[in-house]
Design a protein around this motif. Structure first.
Motif, PDB file in Angstrom:
ATOM      1  N   TYR A  37       6.655  10.197  12.793  1.00  0.00           N
ATOM      2  CA  TYR A  37       7.709  10.937  12.109  1.00  0.00           C
ATOM      3  C   TYR A  37       7.155  11.628  10.872  1.00  0.00           C
ATOM      4  O   TYR A  37       6.286  11.099  10.178  1.00  0.00           O
ATOM      5  N   LYS A  38       7.683  12.815  10.619  1.00  0.00           N
ATOM      6  CA  LYS A  38       7.373  13.539   9.389  1.00  0.00           C
ATOM      7  C   LYS A  38       8.671  13.622   8.586  1.00  0.00           C
ATOM      8  O   LYS A  38       9.632  14.277   8.999  1.00  0.00           O
ATOM      9  N   PHE A  39       8.676  12.916   7.464  1.00  0.00           N
ATOM     10  CA  PHE A  39       9.879  12.853   6.650  1.00  0.00           C
ATOM     11  C   PHE A  39       9.846  13.932   5.567  1.00  0.00           C
ATOM     12  O   PHE A  39       8.767  14.313   5.097  1.00  0.00           O
ATOM     13  N   PRO A  40      11.017  14.407   5.128  1.00  0.00           N
ATOM     14  CA  PRO A  40      11.051  15.474   4.128  1.00  0.00           C
ATOM     15  C   PRO A  40      10.704  15.008   2.717  1.00  0.00           C
ATOM     16  O   PRO A  40      10.585  15.822   1.814  1.00  0.00           O
ATOM     17  N   PHE A  41      10.559  13.713   2.517  1.00  0.00           N
ATOM     18  CA  PHE A  41      10.117  13.171   1.240  1.00  0.00           C
ATOM     19  C   PHE A  41       9.409  11.853   1.510  1.00  0.00           C
ATOM     20  O   PHE A  41       9.413  11.344   2.635  1.00  0.00           O
ATOM     21  N   LYS A  42       8.791  11.304   0.489  1.00  0.00           N
ATOM     22  CA  LYS A  42       7.920  10.137   0.665  1.00  0.00           C
ATOM     23  C   LYS A  42       8.675   8.829   0.479  1.00  0.00           C
ATOM     24  O   LYS A  42       9.382   8.650  -0.513  1.00  0.00           O
ATOM     25  N   VAL A  43       8.509   7.936   1.438  1.00  0.00           N
ATOM     26  CA  VAL A  43       9.069   6.588   1.360  1.00  0.00           C
ATOM     27  C   VAL A  43       7.933   5.593   1.560  1.00  0.00           C
ATOM     28  O   VAL A  43       7.284   5.589   2.608  1.00  0.00           O
ATOM     29  N   ASP A  44       7.667   4.779   0.550  1.00  0.00           N
ATOM     30  CA  ASP A  44       6.638   3.737   0.636  1.00  0.00           C
ATOM     31  C   ASP A  44       7.300   2.364   0.608  1.00  0.00           C
ATOM     32  O   ASP A  44       8.202   2.125  -0.203  1.00  0.00           O
ATOM     33  N   SER A  64       9.713   2.380  -2.538  1.00  0.00           N
ATOM     34  CA  SER A  64       9.530   3.470  -3.495  1.00  0.00           C
ATOM     35  C   SER A  64       9.827   4.789  -2.796  1.00  0.00           C
ATOM     36  O   SER A  64       9.301   5.046  -1.706  1.00  0.00           O
ATOM     37  N   ILE A  65      10.643   5.623  -3.414  1.00  0.00           N
ATOM     38  CA  ILE A  65      11.014   6.915  -2.844  1.00  0.00           C
ATOM     39  C   ILE A  65      10.703   8.002  -3.862  1.00  0.00           C
ATOM     40  O   ILE A  65      11.104   7.910  -5.022  1.00  0.00           O
ATOM     41  N   SER A  66       9.974   9.013  -3.437  1.00  0.00           N
ATOM     42  CA  SER A  66       9.674  10.143  -4.315  1.00  0.00           C
ATOM     43  C   SER A  66       9.982  11.438  -3.578  1.00  0.00           C
ATOM     44  O   SER A  66       9.823  11.530  -2.357  1.00  0.00           O
ATOM     45  N   GLY A  67      10.445  12.449  -4.326  1.00  0.00           N
ATOM     46  CA  GLY A  67      10.791  13.715  -3.716  1.00  0.00           C
ATOM     47  C   GLY A  67      12.240  13.834  -3.323  1.00  0.00           C
ATOM     48  O   GLY A  67      12.650  14.816  -2.701  1.00  0.00           O
ATOM     49  N   HIS A  68      13.044  12.832  -3.692  1.00  0.00           N
ATOM     50  CA  HIS A  68      14.482  12.865  -3.405  1.00  0.00           C
ATOM     51  C   HIS A  68      15.195  12.037  -4.460  1.00  0.00           C
ATOM     52  O   HIS A  68      14.650  11.044  -4.957  1.00  0.00           O
ATOM     53  N   GLN A  69      16.412  12.416  -4.789  1.00  0.00           N
ATOM     54  CA  GLN A  69      17.167  11.652  -5.780  1.00  0.00           C
ATOM     55  C   GLN A  69      17.453  10.246  -5.278  1.00  0.00           C
ATOM     56  O   GLN A  69      17.795  10.048  -4.119  1.00  0.00           O
ATOM     57  N   ILE A  70      17.289   9.273  -6.159  1.00  0.00           N
ATOM     58  CA  ILE A  70      17.635   7.898  -5.827  1.00  0.00           C
ATOM     59  C   ILE A  70      18.645   7.379  -6.840  1.00  0.00           C
ATOM     60  O   ILE A  70      18.811   7.943  -7.921  1.00  0.00           O
ATOM     61  N   TYR A  71      19.301   6.283  -6.470  1.00  0.00           N
ATOM     62  CA  TYR A  71      20.361   5.715  -7.294  1.00  0.00           C
ATOM     63  C   TYR A  71      20.088   4.236  -7.532  1.00  0.00           C
ATOM     64  O   TYR A  71      19.505   3.557  -6.682  1.00  0.00           O
ATOM     65  N   PRO A  72      20.516   3.717  -8.697  1.00  0.00           N
ATOM     66  CA  PRO A  72      20.328   2.286  -8.956  1.00  0.00           C
ATOM     67  C   PRO A  72      21.186   1.438  -8.026  1.00  0.00           C
ATOM     68  O   PRO A  72      22.252   1.869  -7.589  1.00  0.00           O
ATOM     69  N   ALA A  73      20.701   0.248  -7.711  1.00  0.00           N
ATOM     70  CA  ALA A  73      21.433  -0.676  -6.845  1.00  0.00           C
ATOM     71  C   ALA A  73      21.337  -2.074  -7.432  1.00  0.00           C
ATOM     72  O   ALA A  73      20.349  -2.415  -8.085  1.00  0.00           O
ATOM     73  N   ASP A  74      22.385  -2.857  -7.238  1.00  0.00           N
ATOM     74  CA  ASP A  74      22.320  -4.245  -7.701  1.00  0.00           C
ATOM     75  C   ASP A  74      22.608  -5.183  -6.539  1.00  0.00           C
ATOM     76  O   ASP A  74      22.772  -4.755  -5.394  1.00  0.00           O
ATOM     77  N   GLY A  75      22.657  -6.468  -6.851  1.00  0.00           N
ATOM     78  CA  GLY A  75      22.756  -7.449  -5.780  1.00  0.00           C
ATOM     79  C   GLY A  75      21.422  -7.596  -5.078  1.00  0.00           C
ATOM     80  O   GLY A  75      20.372  -7.195  -5.597  1.00  0.00           O
ATOM     81  N   LYS A  76      21.467  -8.133  -3.876  1.00  0.00           N
ATOM     82  CA  LYS A  76      20.236  -8.323  -3.111  1.00  0.00           C
ATOM     83  C   LYS A  76      20.463  -7.949  -1.648  1.00  0.00           C
ATOM     84  O   LYS A  76      21.504  -8.248  -1.066  1.00  0.00           O
ATOM     85  N   LEU A  77      19.476  -7.303  -1.082  1.00  0.00           N
ATOM     86  CA  LEU A  77      19.390  -7.048   0.352  1.00  0.00           C
ATOM     87  C   LEU A  77      18.045  -7.627   0.796  1.00  0.00           C
ATOM     88  O   LEU A  77      17.035  -6.927   0.851  1.00  0.00           O
ATOM     89  N   SER A  78      18.043  -8.905   1.064  1.00  0.00           N
ATOM     90  CA  SER A  78      16.774  -9.627   1.229  1.00  0.00           C
ATOM     91  C   SER A  78      16.336  -9.733   2.682  1.00  0.00           C
ATOM     92  O   SER A  78      17.122 -10.085   3.572  1.00  0.00           O
ATOM     93  N   LEU A  79      15.066  -9.419   2.907  1.00  0.00           N
ATOM     94  CA  LEU A  79      14.453  -9.731   4.189  1.00  0.00           C
ATOM     95  C   LEU A  79      14.036 -11.199   4.155  1.00  0.00           C
ATOM     96  O   LEU A  79      13.819 -11.781   3.086  1.00  0.00           O
TER      97      LEU A  79
END
Length: 348
Positions: free
Chosen positions: A225-232, A51-66
């Motif tokens: 690290y202090k990031f300029p927006f939130k990444v959860d 989850s990313i807040s405070g910055h523009q995000i874009y839709p993605a498809d496919g899978k990037l699986s751990l």
């Protein structure tokens, strides 16, 4: 019935009973098997993995699986011999000595806490690596992780303290803090400027001497690290550092237009540091099997794991060798463009 027949029947029954008992005896081994996968650009239990807040995000498809490794056994729930034997004849399972997973020097709780901390650290490093790749500025700071018992720092520096200076000299790296301490002789005072709970304070500690004669205060530090927006990042009950690269790719994909995968099901593994260097992991054989079972056709493989990976790659899974986050991004760009010339793990 003759005495001989009775004797043979009794002996046979006892032999069978002993064999059954032996098969159920606990043994000090752990069985490693393919674990579940999680799509880092997808959801888990209705919640985005990233989850990313405070910055523009874009839709993605496919899978990037751990990918993960499940284990059975351990000091508090040991395998029985029969289960271990089954694992030894199953090519998708690795049966390893218990000490490989649970060292005698650590309790089960300590192992679990370490795995949790490694996961937390990997998420921080993954976020830093993705933002560095995108040239998004981040701030680094040095904080206290813990102090060693019986050392000068115990009770003076506290976990979470942000170290900003040593003897008045600003520090921004772990090496700079260590160098500041090493300027002193054992017994001399060292003054740390710290931010504690948001307030500046100074802590003076009389340095001690380590077993090898070096000046020390007994503090364990970490880069934060202090990031300029939130990444959860939320993946549930998964530990360890090996998902780092896939977290980075998921963050990178969400922060950039278009689809990084081009709709393909990609899986991968590898630790990552803030500079984007990808490191080796354990359980590569089980992770590849788990990836293929989940439908992956491409597997991003740390270069240091290639030798083992090529010996056990499942049919239908294409290995792509990566040593940095940049390697992985370029490989996915090439894959999306339809290129067949991708860095592959060399055949042994």
């Amino acid at each position: 019935m003759s005495r001989r027949a009775v004797a043979l029947m009794v002996a046979g029954s006892l032999t069978l009973l002993l064999a059954l008992c032996a098969a159920l005896l606990p043994v000090p081994y752990v069985a490693l098997s393919p674990g579940p996968t999680e799509n880092t650009i997808g959801d888990v239990q209705g919640k985005p993995v990233i989850s990313i807040s405070g910055h523009q995000i874009y839709p993605a498809d496919g899978k990037l699986s751990l990918v993960t490794v499940a284990y059975q056994g351990g000091p508090d729930n040991r395998l029985d011999l029969l289960t271990a034997l089954r694992g030894w004849v199953d090519s998708t399972i690795a049966v390893v000595p218990e000490e490989a997973i649970f060292p005698r020097t650590s309790s089960i709780q300590q192992v679990e806490e370490q795995n949790t901390q490694e996961m937390t650290d990997s998420q921080q490093s993954a976020t830093a690596a993705a933002l560095n790749a995108l040239k998004i500025p981040i701030q680094e700071s040095i904080s206290v992780a813990e102090t060693d018992k019986g050392t000068p720092a115990e009770g003076k520096l506290k976990a979470g303290d942000e170290i900003t200076a040593v003897d008045g000299t600003k520090v921004t790296t772990l090496d700079a803090v260590a160098a500041g301490v090493q300027k002193h002789k054992p017994g001399e005072p060292v003054t740390f400027s710290v931010q504690r709970n948001g307030a500046p304070t100074q802590v003076t500690i009389n340095a001690g001497k380590s077993q090898d004669g070096r000046t020390m205060v007994g503090v364990r530090m970490q880069t934060t690290y202090k990031f300029p927006f939130k990444v959860d990042i939320s993946v549930g009950d998964v530990g360890g550092p090996s998902a780092g690269m896939m977290f980075s790719l998921g963050i990178y994909d969400k922060l950039t237009p278009g689809s990084l995968t081009g709709g393909v099901s990609v899986a991968g593994t590898g630790t990552i540091d803030p500079q984007g260097d990808v490191g080796p992991i354990g359980g590569i054989e089980q992770k590849m099997v788990g990836a293929r079972r989940a439908g992956a056709t491409v597997f991003l493989t740390p270069g240091a794991n290639c030798e083992d990976a090529v010996k056990a790659v499942p049919k239908g899974l294409r290995l792509v060798k990566v040593t940095t986050l940049d390697d992985a991004i370029k490989a996915l760009d090439a894959l999306r463009a339809g290129s067949k010339d991708l860095p592959a793990c060399p055949a042994s």
